[in-house]
Design a protein around this motif. Structure first.
Motif, PDB file in Angstrom:
ATOM      1  N   GLY A   5      -1.344   6.228  18.108  1.00  0.00           N
ATOM      2  CA  GLY A   5      -0.936   5.778  19.474  1.00  0.00           C
ATOM      3  C   GLY A   5       0.271   4.667  18.696  1.00  0.00           C
ATOM      4  O   GLY A   5       1.458   4.818  18.886  1.00  0.00           O
ATOM      5  N   PRO A   6       0.871   4.478  17.257  1.00  0.00           N
ATOM      6  CA  PRO A   6       1.778   3.716  16.526  1.00  0.00           C
ATOM      7  C   PRO A   6       3.001   4.993  16.685  1.00  0.00           C
ATOM      8  O   PRO A   6       3.945   4.939  16.494  1.00  0.00           O
ATOM      9  CB  PRO A   6       0.896   3.682  14.899  1.00  0.00           C
ATOM     10  N   ASP A  25      11.191   5.202   3.414  1.00  0.00           N
ATOM     11  CA  ASP A  25      10.641   6.475   3.609  1.00  0.00           C
ATOM     12  C   ASP A  25       9.222   6.695   4.058  1.00  0.00           C
ATOM     13  O   ASP A  25       9.161   7.157   3.839  1.00  0.00           O
ATOM     14  CB  ASP A  25      11.217   7.920   2.577  1.00  0.00           C
ATOM     15  N   THR A  26       8.332   5.721   3.969  1.00  0.00           N
ATOM     16  CA  THR A  26       7.229   5.446   4.815  1.00  0.00           C
ATOM     17  C   THR A  26       6.863   4.646   5.646  1.00  0.00           C
ATOM     18  O   THR A  26       6.590   4.848   6.619  1.00  0.00           O
ATOM     19  CB  THR A  26       6.340   5.506   2.893  1.00  0.00           C
ATOM     20  N   ASP A  28       0.656  -1.332  -0.101  1.00  0.00           N
ATOM     21  CA  ASP A  28       0.131  -0.108  -0.183  1.00  0.00           C
ATOM     22  C   ASP A  28       0.791   1.377   0.075  1.00  0.00           C
ATOM     23  O   ASP A  28       0.549   2.001  -0.959  1.00  0.00           O
ATOM     24  CB  ASP A  28      -0.714   0.039   1.320  1.00  0.00           C
ATOM     25  N   THR A  29       1.767   1.614   0.734  1.00  0.00           N
ATOM     26  CA  THR A  29       2.801   2.472   0.469  1.00  0.00           C
ATOM     27  C   THR A  29       3.487   2.737  -0.644  1.00  0.00           C
ATOM     28  O   THR A  29       3.565   3.808  -1.000  1.00  0.00           O
ATOM     29  CB  THR A  29       3.307   2.514   1.845  1.00  0.00           C
ATOM     30  N   LYS A  30       4.151   1.491  -0.993  1.00  0.00           N
ATOM     31  CA  LYS A  30       4.423   1.800  -2.697  1.00  0.00           C
ATOM     32  C   LYS A  30       3.327   2.178  -3.630  1.00  0.00           C
ATOM     33  O   LYS A  30       4.066   3.204  -3.890  1.00  0.00           O
ATOM     34  CB  LYS A  30       5.308  -0.165  -2.965  1.00  0.00           C
ATOM     35  N   ARG A  31       1.964   1.512  -3.397  1.00  0.00           N
ATOM     36  CA  ARG A  31       1.071   1.830  -4.356  1.00  0.00           C
ATOM     37  C   ARG A  31       1.117   3.273  -4.351  1.00  0.00           C
ATOM     38  O   ARG A  31       1.034   4.381  -4.556  1.00  0.00           O
ATOM     39  CB  ARG A  31       0.204   1.569  -4.047  1.00  0.00           C
ATOM     40  N   ALA A  42       5.719   9.249   7.403  1.00  0.00           N
ATOM     41  CA  ALA A  42       5.326   8.438   7.727  1.00  0.00           C
ATOM     42  C   ALA A  42       3.838   8.950   6.954  1.00  0.00           C
ATOM     43  O   ALA A  42       2.768   8.631   6.374  1.00  0.00           O
ATOM     44  CB  ALA A  42       5.216   8.073   9.138  1.00  0.00           C
ATOM     45  N   SER A  43       3.466  10.301   6.527  1.00  0.00           N
ATOM     46  CA  SER A  43       2.794  10.903   5.521  1.00  0.00           C
ATOM     47  C   SER A  43       1.182  10.442   6.012  1.00  0.00           C
ATOM     48  O   SER A  43       0.326  10.402   5.151  1.00  0.00           O
ATOM     49  CB  SER A  43       3.214  10.861   4.015  1.00  0.00           C
ATOM     50  N   GLU A  44       1.091  10.011   7.654  1.00  0.00           N
ATOM     51  CA  GLU A  44      -0.478   9.538   7.749  1.00  0.00           C
ATOM     52  C   GLU A  44      -1.371  10.550   7.989  1.00  0.00           C
ATOM     53  O   GLU A  44      -2.878  10.907   7.654  1.00  0.00           O
ATOM     54  CB  GLU A  44      -0.391   8.304   8.625  1.00  0.00           C
TER      55      GLU A  44
END
Length: 793
Positions: free
Chosen positions: A540-541, A452-453, A343-346, A582-584
């Protein structure tokens, strides 16, 4: 081929130029180092602290000491019997300040007519004959009044300059006019909104760094021009070896290394020279056997050493804790590392790598483009890239990786099955440009999506989210560790090994301390809850990631107000980078101000009102962390391969991600401490916050490696109730013994009856000077002073 026995990485920069580096060669010799290992030396963007943004390939950077400084450094190194390894950057050049890069400046000025137009990987047709330069704060129409024409002629801009704030560009010959719109239309470059870099750029970059433009080193004339100065170093006896940065970015890494080997042989009077490739291998992946290189720069070894020192018993509890943190934060549960990185690569493929994927689409056969359309092809390519299991393939080798990626992509996106089926033969045909461009694109998607993500999202145990490591592999047992080392000894005996680099997410001793948490997951859950009660981002994470960093990197200097203030500033910078990578919740393009305020409040609390509480927990886990750090260093230095000591890491290396890991090193203090350890009658130092014990282990192991050929790798057996807590091996009359899982060892009552089975010959521990009879040797005695021992006959 001459090769080093060990290396010591020095970051050469304006604040630590070559003449200053020459002053530490004697210290490196005394430490036991074989070769000095220098960061990139060619002229870089003014003010660059790392040197990977080269702007002039023809000379050593004057800010770093210039050619004269390099000659003086080489003379000092030779006087102290040190070889020299130098980092080179063939894949890209720095273009953030166009005027500093004469090649790029000329391309902007003259376009395709420039003598350097073919040096850069530019899609001229897509740009309608122009280079797209994304520097504007908004679309051109909104900021055109902020752009001005300076008619004053200059040697490199006889027709004047175009200015946009600090950005300066050359005017094309014969196009000068006071009409800004007409002037811009006449140039060989097009100024664009900076966010257009993601989708509309027309030159290849290093990963997603628009200020680093890809170089076409596969062209013979470009190779010759970019390597002339480097080969001079070899020809004149300055460089003994080269570290090649990011070979995966090249069209044909193997072909490049072949050409480099020939050039080095010619420059070195028949000697090929020592060459390393900065290649990141996925878990279980092998370095291409046909590459003309001594091996990688050692991230694979780092992953093995970290994991043998990680307690497998902590995995389930840390996973459960992570799941609770996600649930409490309203986040979906993780289904596993593999799904996360897909998902992060996508996400990367759909955002900052769109320019590169659209270039792939443009390179596909016309029949495919007509049959499916650009949008569908872009979607299918992005899905294959998201599923690609390694950094890249090297066709015809690696076809299996492409097939595996296509198969997974069809399962995840069955509606794309027809297009994927027709794409695979094209992407597998090495005679096609689109196939080798695809191979150049898998690496950036992997690096940005994983390192990096995902590394900033998968936070159960931060010591495992390290470059070259697979966080899905939680630990490695002793037998598995020995198997990996024996394979390295047999296959790549002169490859580099490392524990810290300028690219690691955390310094080796930060990771060593964080690894202790795997031994005490229940205690860590309790402490994290307490810390989150003091200050929390609400995520939390991310709280887990940040608090691990806080306790893992907590320095001895934080015991003073000045030291605590310095650490607070470092943590603020780390937190910002980690959260945006992280860009969440927040990101580099768009920031969530409320979240970032809470994030910085956590740092302020940890280094302010809660500092004593944090320090108490650091004190609780530090002894086990120091044990891990000493064990890791001994395993690295005495293990197969060529160990690199990253600058300053002979003492505790508790850095965080760059630029924190490029802070200045106090060599005077290290020289003083080494001299005190070498003084007649010096007592073995305590294992404490000073790091003197690590200096002892590092220096004695490096010296022993320099003085004794390490010709074999043979595991040593241990017997007894605590035998799982020792890693030991024989390098041919030199024996390394290291403790693993020290907290659990102490909790279970120590070594008790456990012995290591040595040959029936007296040995001496070079760390303490103590003698042992050999044979079955009680570990309670052998490791009574330090958690490691280094034995010789």
């Amino acid at each position: 081929m001459r090769h080093p026995l060990s290396t010591y990485r020095l970051q050469i920069r304006e604040s630590f130029p070559l003449d200053t580096a020459a002053e530490v060669t004697g210290y490196l010799r005394d430490l036991g180092v074989s070769w000095a290992y220098l960061s990139p030396l060619l002229e870089a963007t003014p003010g660059s602290d790392h040197g990977y943004d080269v702007v002039d390939v023809t000379r050593v950077d004057p800010a770093r000491g210039g050619a004269e400084g390099l000659a003086r450094f080489a003379a000092a190194a030779r006087a102290d019997e040190l070889g020299i390894l130098i980092d080179i950057v063939p894949n890209h050049m720095g273009v953030s300040e166009p005027r500093a890069n004469a090649w790029w400046w000329d391309v902007l000025r003259q376009g395709r007519a420039s003598a350097h137009a073919d040096a850069f990987d530019i899609d001229w047709e897509f740009g309608n004959g122009k280079v797209r330069v994304p520097v504007l704060g908004a679309d051109l129409a909104e900021v055109i009044d902020e752009i001005s024409y300076d008619p004053t002629p200059a040697a490199d801009a006889p027709d004047g300059l175009i200015r946009y704030y600090d950005h300066v560009f050359p005017v094309a010959p014969g196009t000068a006019t006071a009409d800004i719109r007409a002037l811009l239309d006449a140039q060989n470059f097009e100024l664009r909104f900076w966010q257009d870099e993601a989708a509309d750029l027309n030159y290849r970059r290093f990963f997603a760094v628009t200020t680093l433009a890809g170089v076409r080193v596969e062209r013979p004339e470009v190779f010759d021009a970019t390597h002339a100065e480097i080969l001079r170093w070899v020809r004149e006896g300055i460089a003994d070896g080269l570290r090649v940065d990011h070979p995966d970015g090249l069209v044909d890494p193997g072909g490049y290394l072949d050409r480099l080997a020939v050039a080095l042989e010619e420059a070195g009077d028949g000697e090929v020279g020592y060459v390393l490739g900065e290649k990141i291998l996925e878990h279980g992946e092998a370095l291409p056997s046909w590459w003309k290189t001594a091996g990688t720069t050692g991230y694979d070894a780092l992953a093995e050493i970290d994991r043998v020192l990680t307690d497998p018993a902590g995995e389930a509890a840390l996973d459960a804790r992570d799941a609770r943190l996600r649930a409490d934060s309203g986040l979906p549960a993780l289904t596993g590392w593999h799904d996360l990185i897909h998902d992060t690569k996508r996400r990367i493929a759909d955002s900052i790598q769109v320019s590169e994927i659209r270039r792939l689409v443009r390179g596909l056969p016309a029949q495919l483009r007509e049959e499916f359309g650009a949008d569908v092809l872009q979607d299918a390519l992005a899905e294959i890239l998201a599923c690609f299991p390694v950094y890249r393939s090297y066709l015809p080798a690696g076809r299996a990786h492409l097939d595996a990626a296509a198969g997974e992509a069809e399962v995840r996106r069955p509606e794309l099955g027809d297009v994927i089926e027709k794409l695979v033969p094209v992407l597998a045909d090495a005679s096609l440009e689109v196939a080798w461009r695809f191979q150049q694109t898998t690496g950036p998607v992997m690096a940005k999506g994983v390192e990096d993500t995902a590394f900033y999202r998968y936070t159960r145990l931060g010591s495992l989210t390290e470059v070259g490591g697979d966080p899905g592999e939680f630990s490695l047992d002793v037998a598995g560790f020995h198997t990996a080392q024996a394979l390295r000894h047999a296959s790549w005996p002169t490859a580099m090994t490392t524990l810290s680099t300028h690219d690691t997410k955390r310094g080796e001793d930060t990771r060593a301390r964080i690894a202790v948490l795997a031994e005490i997951p229940a205690r860590w859950a309790e402490v994290l809850d307490e810390f989150r009660g003091i200050a929390s981002t609400g995520h939390g994470p991310f709280d887990a990631l940040l608090w691990q960093a806080i306790v893992g990197a907590w320095p001895a200097s934080a015991s003073t107000p000045e030291g605590l203030k310095d650490y607070r500033e470092r943590l603020h910078a780390y937190a910002e980078k980690a959260a945006r990578e992280a860009s969440e919740v927040t990101g580099w393009w768009e920031q969530d101000e409320a979240f970032e305020e809470r994030m910085h409040a956590v740092v302020d609390a940890a280094t302010g009102p809660a500092a004593e509480r944090v320090r108490a927990f650091v004190d609780e886990i530090s002894p086990a962390g120091w044990s891990n750090g000493l064990s890791a260093k001994l395993l690295q230095i005495m293990g197969p391969g060529v160990p690199d000591v990253y600058q300053g890491s002979e003492l505790w290396e508790q850095s965080l991600v760059d630029p924190d890991n490029r802070r200045a090193v106090d060599f005077a203090e290290r020289r003083r401490l080494l001299a005190s350890l070498d003084a007649p009658g010096a007592r073995p130092p305590a294992v404490d916050a000073t790091g003197a014990a690590k200096m002892l282990v590092t220096s004695r192991a490096l010296r022993l490696r320099r003085e004794h050929p390490l010709e074999i790798y043979r595991p040593l057996e241990a017997a007894g109730v605590a035998s799982d807590h020792v890693v030991a091996f024989d390098r041919g009359g030199v024996f390394a013994v290291a403790t693993r899982l020290p907290h659990g060892l102490a909790a279970a009552g120590g070594w008790r009856d456990t012995v290591v089975l040595l040959p029936e010959t007296p040995v001496i521990d070079v760390l303490t000077g103590r003698a042992f009879a050999g044979g079955p040797t009680p570990l309670a005695d052998l490791l009574g002073v330090y958690p490691v021992a280094l034995l010789i006959f």
